[in-house]
Design a protein around this motif. Structure first.
Motif, PDB file in Angstrom:
ATOM      1  N   HIS A  36       0.678  -1.481   0.031  1.00 16.11           N
ATOM      2  CA  HIS A  36       0.067  -0.003  -0.060  1.00 16.11           C
ATOM      3  C   HIS A  36       1.029   1.421   0.114  1.00 16.11           C
ATOM      4  O   HIS A  36       0.246   2.466  -0.537  1.00 16.11           O
ATOM      5  N   ARG A  37       2.237   1.147   0.320  1.00 15.90           N
ATOM      6  CA  ARG A  37       2.990   2.230   0.400  1.00 15.90           C
ATOM      7  C   ARG A  37       3.478   2.722  -1.050  1.00 15.90           C
ATOM      8  O   ARG A  37       3.985   3.953  -1.186  1.00 15.90           O
ATOM      9  N   TYR A  38       3.279   1.744  -1.975  1.00 15.18           N
ATOM     10  CA  TYR A  38       3.707   2.116  -3.089  1.00 15.18           C
ATOM     11  C   TYR A  38       2.860   2.984  -3.848  1.00 15.18           C
ATOM     12  O   TYR A  38       1.448   2.757  -3.761  1.00 15.18           O
ATOM     13  N   LYS A  39       3.161   4.223  -4.438  1.00 19.01           N
ATOM     14  CA  LYS A  39       2.281   5.152  -5.071  1.00 19.01           C
ATOM     15  C   LYS A  39       1.717   4.870  -6.418  1.00 19.01           C
ATOM     16  O   LYS A  39       0.813   5.610  -7.057  1.00 19.01           O
ATOM     17  N   VAL A  40       2.510   4.057  -7.118  1.00 12.70           N
ATOM     18  CA  VAL A  40       1.737   3.837  -8.565  1.00 12.70           C
ATOM     19  C   VAL A  40       1.563   2.319  -8.817  1.00 12.70           C
ATOM     20  O   VAL A  40       2.019   1.274  -7.899  1.00 12.70           O
ATOM     21  N   ASP A  41       0.487   2.161  -9.541  1.00 12.79           N
ATOM     22  CA  ASP A  41       0.028   0.745  -9.610  1.00 12.79           C
ATOM     23  C   ASP A  41       0.960  -0.383 -10.077  1.00 12.79           C
ATOM     24  O   ASP A  41       0.964  -1.383  -9.694  1.00 12.79           O
ATOM     25  N   HIS A  42       2.030  -0.003 -11.072  1.00  8.94           N
ATOM     26  CA  HIS A  42       2.868  -1.005 -11.705  1.00  8.94           C
ATOM     27  C   HIS A  42       3.717  -1.504 -10.564  1.00  8.94           C
ATOM     28  O   HIS A  42       4.274  -2.702 -10.670  1.00  8.94           O
ATOM     29  N   LYS A  43       4.145  -0.636  -9.728  1.00  9.24           N
ATOM     30  CA  LYS A  43       5.119  -1.135  -8.481  1.00  9.24           C
ATOM     31  C   LYS A  43       4.214  -2.053  -7.511  1.00  9.24           C
ATOM     32  O   LYS A  43       4.835  -3.064  -7.045  1.00  9.24           O
ATOM     33  N   LYS A  44       3.120  -2.018  -7.347  1.00 10.88           N
ATOM     34  CA  LYS A  44       2.085  -2.667  -6.584  1.00 10.88           C
ATOM     35  C   LYS A  44       2.215  -3.996  -7.389  1.00 10.88           C
ATOM     36  O   LYS A  44       2.177  -5.160  -6.618  1.00 10.88           O
ATOM     37  N   VAL A  45       1.803  -4.060  -8.669  1.00 15.10           N
ATOM     38  CA  VAL A  45       1.865  -5.291  -9.266  1.00 15.10           C
ATOM     39  C   VAL A  45       2.975  -6.058  -9.180  1.00 15.10           C
ATOM     40  O   VAL A  45       3.269  -7.272  -8.795  1.00 15.10           O
ATOM     41  N   GLU A  46       4.135  -5.415  -9.185  1.00 20.49           N
ATOM     42  CA  GLU A  46       5.585  -5.873  -9.155  1.00 20.49           C
ATOM     43  C   GLU A  46       5.800  -6.582  -7.744  1.00 20.49           C
ATOM     44  O   GLU A  46       6.342  -7.425  -7.751  1.00 20.49           O
ATOM     45  N   PHE A  47       5.374  -5.810  -6.877  1.00 19.00           N
ATOM     46  CA  PHE A  47       5.718  -6.474  -5.604  1.00 19.00           C
ATOM     47  C   PHE A  47       4.856  -7.709  -5.111  1.00 19.00           C
ATOM     48  O   PHE A  47       5.272  -8.585  -4.789  1.00 19.00           O
ATOM     49  N   LEU A  48       3.647  -7.469  -5.477  1.00 19.22           N
ATOM     50  CA  LEU A  48       2.594  -8.541  -4.952  1.00 19.22           C
ATOM     51  C   LEU A  48       3.030  -9.632  -6.011  1.00 19.22           C
ATOM     52  O   LEU A  48       3.096 -11.035  -5.289  1.00 19.22           O
ATOM     53  N   LEU A  49       3.022  -9.705  -7.169  1.00 20.91           N
ATOM     54  CA  LEU A  49       3.479 -10.878  -7.929  1.00 20.91           C
ATOM     55  C   LEU A  49       4.878 -11.580  -7.713  1.00 20.91           C
ATOM     56  O   LEU A  49       5.277 -12.761  -7.806  1.00 20.91           O
ATOM     57  N   GLY A  50       5.724 -10.592  -7.377  1.00 19.03           N
ATOM     58  CA  GLY A  50       7.076 -11.120  -6.791  1.00 19.03           C
ATOM     59  C   GLY A  50       7.081 -11.876  -5.500  1.00 19.03           C
ATOM     60  O   GLY A  50       7.576 -12.939  -5.503  1.00 19.03           O
ATOM     61  N   ARG A  51       6.066 -11.642  -4.684  1.00 18.91           N
ATOM     62  CA  ARG A  51       5.935 -12.356  -3.387  1.00 18.91           C
ATOM     63  C   ARG A  51       5.234 -13.683  -3.868  1.00 18.91           C
ATOM     64  O   ARG A  51       5.599 -14.701  -3.155  1.00 18.91           O
ATOM     65  N   LEU A  52       4.288 -13.655  -4.763  1.00 14.77           N
ATOM     66  CA  LEU A  52       3.572 -14.689  -4.975  1.00 14.77           C
ATOM     67  C   LEU A  52       4.494 -15.647  -5.839  1.00 14.77           C
ATOM     68  O   LEU A  52       4.367 -16.997  -5.527  1.00 14.77           O
ATOM     69  N   LEU A  53       5.586 -15.247  -6.858  1.00 14.87           N
ATOM     70  CA  LEU A  53       6.375 -15.913  -7.425  1.00 14.87           C
ATOM     71  C   LEU A  53       7.349 -16.790  -6.242  1.00 14.87           C
ATOM     72  O   LEU A  53       7.457 -17.852  -6.573  1.00 14.87           O
ATOM     73  N   LEU A  54       7.793 -15.981  -5.379  1.00 15.44           N
ATOM     74  CA  LEU A  54       8.879 -16.531  -4.583  1.00 15.44           C
ATOM     75  C   LEU A  54       8.053 -17.745  -3.580  1.00 15.44           C
ATOM     76  O   LEU A  54       8.551 -18.612  -3.311  1.00 15.44           O
ATOM     77  N   LYS A  55       7.028 -17.383  -3.061  1.00 20.11           N
ATOM     78  CA  LYS A  55       6.038 -18.235  -2.148  1.00 20.11           C
ATOM     79  C   LYS A  55       5.907 -19.414  -3.029  1.00 20.11           C
ATOM     80  O   LYS A  55       5.808 -20.478  -2.355  1.00 20.11           O
ATOM     81  N   SER A  56       5.378 -19.032  -4.270  1.00 20.92           N
ATOM     82  CA  SER A  56       5.013 -20.410  -5.100  1.00 20.92           C
ATOM     83  C   SER A  56       6.295 -21.332  -5.260  1.00 20.92           C
ATOM     84  O   SER A  56       6.223 -22.753  -4.809  1.00 20.92           O
ATOM     85  N   ALA A  57       7.514 -20.952  -5.253  1.00 18.63           N
ATOM     86  CA  ALA A  57       8.517 -21.690  -5.553  1.00 18.63           C
ATOM     87  C   ALA A  57       8.975 -22.366  -4.188  1.00 18.63           C
ATOM     88  O   ALA A  57       9.396 -23.515  -4.279  1.00 18.63           O
ATOM     89  N   LEU A  58       8.926 -21.752  -3.211  1.00 21.13           N
ATOM     90  CA  LEU A  58       9.458 -22.045  -1.915  1.00 21.13           C
ATOM     91  C   LEU A  58       8.332 -23.303  -1.385  1.00 21.13           C
ATOM     92  O   LEU A  58       8.860 -24.194  -0.607  1.00 21.13           O
ATOM     93  N   SER A  59       7.103 -22.935  -1.580  1.00 21.64           N
ATOM     94  CA  SER A  59       6.222 -23.971  -1.064  1.00 21.64           C
ATOM     95  C   SER A  59       6.236 -25.180  -1.581  1.00 21.64           C
ATOM     96  O   SER A  59       5.994 -26.186  -1.080  1.00 21.64           O
ATOM     97  N   SER A  60       6.570 -25.095  -2.978  1.00 21.43           N
ATOM     98  CA  SER A  60       6.706 -26.220  -3.744  1.00 21.43           C
ATOM     99  C   SER A  60       7.898 -27.095  -3.195  1.00 21.43           C
ATOM    100  O   SER A  60       7.955 -28.245  -3.099  1.00 21.43           O
ATOM    101  N   ARG A  61       9.144 -26.349  -2.852  1.00 20.73           N
ATOM    102  CA  ARG A  61      10.365 -26.904  -2.566  1.00 20.73           C
ATOM    103  C   ARG A  61      10.045 -27.464  -1.058  1.00 20.73           C
ATOM    104  O   ARG A  61      10.620 -28.603  -0.737  1.00 20.73           O
ATOM    105  N   LEU A  62       9.277 -26.564  -0.094  1.00 23.61           N
ATOM    106  CA  LEU A  62       9.020 -27.125   1.269  1.00 23.61           C
ATOM    107  C   LEU A  62       7.988 -28.057   1.611  1.00 23.61           C
ATOM    108  O   LEU A  62       7.948 -28.538   2.587  1.00 23.61           O
ATOM    109  N   GLY A  63       7.130 -28.036   0.645  1.00 22.17           N
ATOM    110  CA  GLY A  63       5.987 -28.834   0.973  1.00 22.17           C
ATOM    111  C   GLY A  63       4.956 -28.209   1.969  1.00 22.17           C
ATOM    112  O   GLY A  63       4.520 -29.176   2.618  1.00 22.17           O
TER     113      GLY A  63
END
Length: 231
Positions: A36-63
């Motif tokens: 919510h601190r990001y002022k422009v939408d494209h940075k919000k999209v980048e941050f959210l999808l970055g976390r989702l990409l990382l958590k997806s890869a780690l959840s798969s590896r860690l089960g």
């Protein structure tokens, strides 16, 4: 047996931020605050999808469930797992305008950097590259080859800074990276064009042998579909 480094990347979409609001439930309160601190939408999209990409890869590896994955940072801002049932799992995330990438491996620290290669930054070489790196770039025959050489060196340097965990607190002029080989006394390197106009480099400490980099492209819709049961 070769040592595997798994890299996933996704091209960032032009998507209304409202379409992503349901996925905020997968973030911690701290991560929601960053979003919510990001002022422009494209940075919000980048941050959210970055976390989702990382958590997806780690959840798969860690089960484990993606919502169980939380992060802490060192004093330089590098992310680590808050609760790591497998302490040997290491990861890194990188983003540039239009693309996200993450790497996951075991037993050794990893750093990756992805950059868009359209902009000409040759004028800053003397502030970030040592003499032999500058010489390598200047030896290239065409402006296009010089540009490629610049980003090859730059992404490798930033990958090292991220693998060590210090980011730009480690001055780029304090070390060099190999320009034509894929290893030195400290790291194994990997450099690859992910898509037109994007270059990725990775660095892992050379405590392991025979590294293999496995690269997978995800579409943003495929990434989001993985989370539909949780939103």
């Amino acid at each position: 047996m070769s040592h595997l480094i798994e890299v996933s990347y996704v091209k960032l979409p032009l998507i209304p931020i409202q379409d992503l609001i349901p996925y905020l439930s997968l973030l911690t309160d701290e991560e929601k605050g960053v979003f919510h601190r990001y002022k422009v939408d494209h940075k919000k999209v980048e941050f959210l999808l970055g976390r989702l990409l990382l958590k997806s890869a780690l959840s798969s590896r860690l089960g484990i469930h993606p919502e169980e994955i939380t992060f802490c940072k060192n004093e330089y801002g590098k992310l680590f797992l808050t609760k790591n049932s497998q302490p040997s799992v290491h990861f890194n995330l990188s983003h540039t305008h239009g693309l996200l990438a993450c790497a996951v491996t075991t037993e050794c620290e990893v750093g990756i950097d992805v950059e868009g290669t359209h902009e000409d930054h040759l004028g800053v070489m003397k502030t970030v590259f040592v003499e032999n790196e500058i010489s390598y770039i200047q030896q290239q025959r065409s402006d296009e080859e010089k540009q490629k050489a610049f980003y090859r060196i730059w992404t490798r340097k930033e990958a090292v800074m991220k693998a060590i965990g210090k980011g730009f607190s480690l001055p780029p002029l304090s070390f060099s990276v190999p320009t034509e080989t894929d290893a030195d006394s400290r790291f194994f390197f990997y450099t690859e064009s992910l898509a037109e106009g994007f270059l990725l480099s990775g660095a892992i400490s050379n405590v392991v042998n025979d590294p293999t980099w496995e690269i997978e492209e995800l579409t943003w819709s495929t990434l989001l579909e993985q989370y539909l049961p949780y939103v």
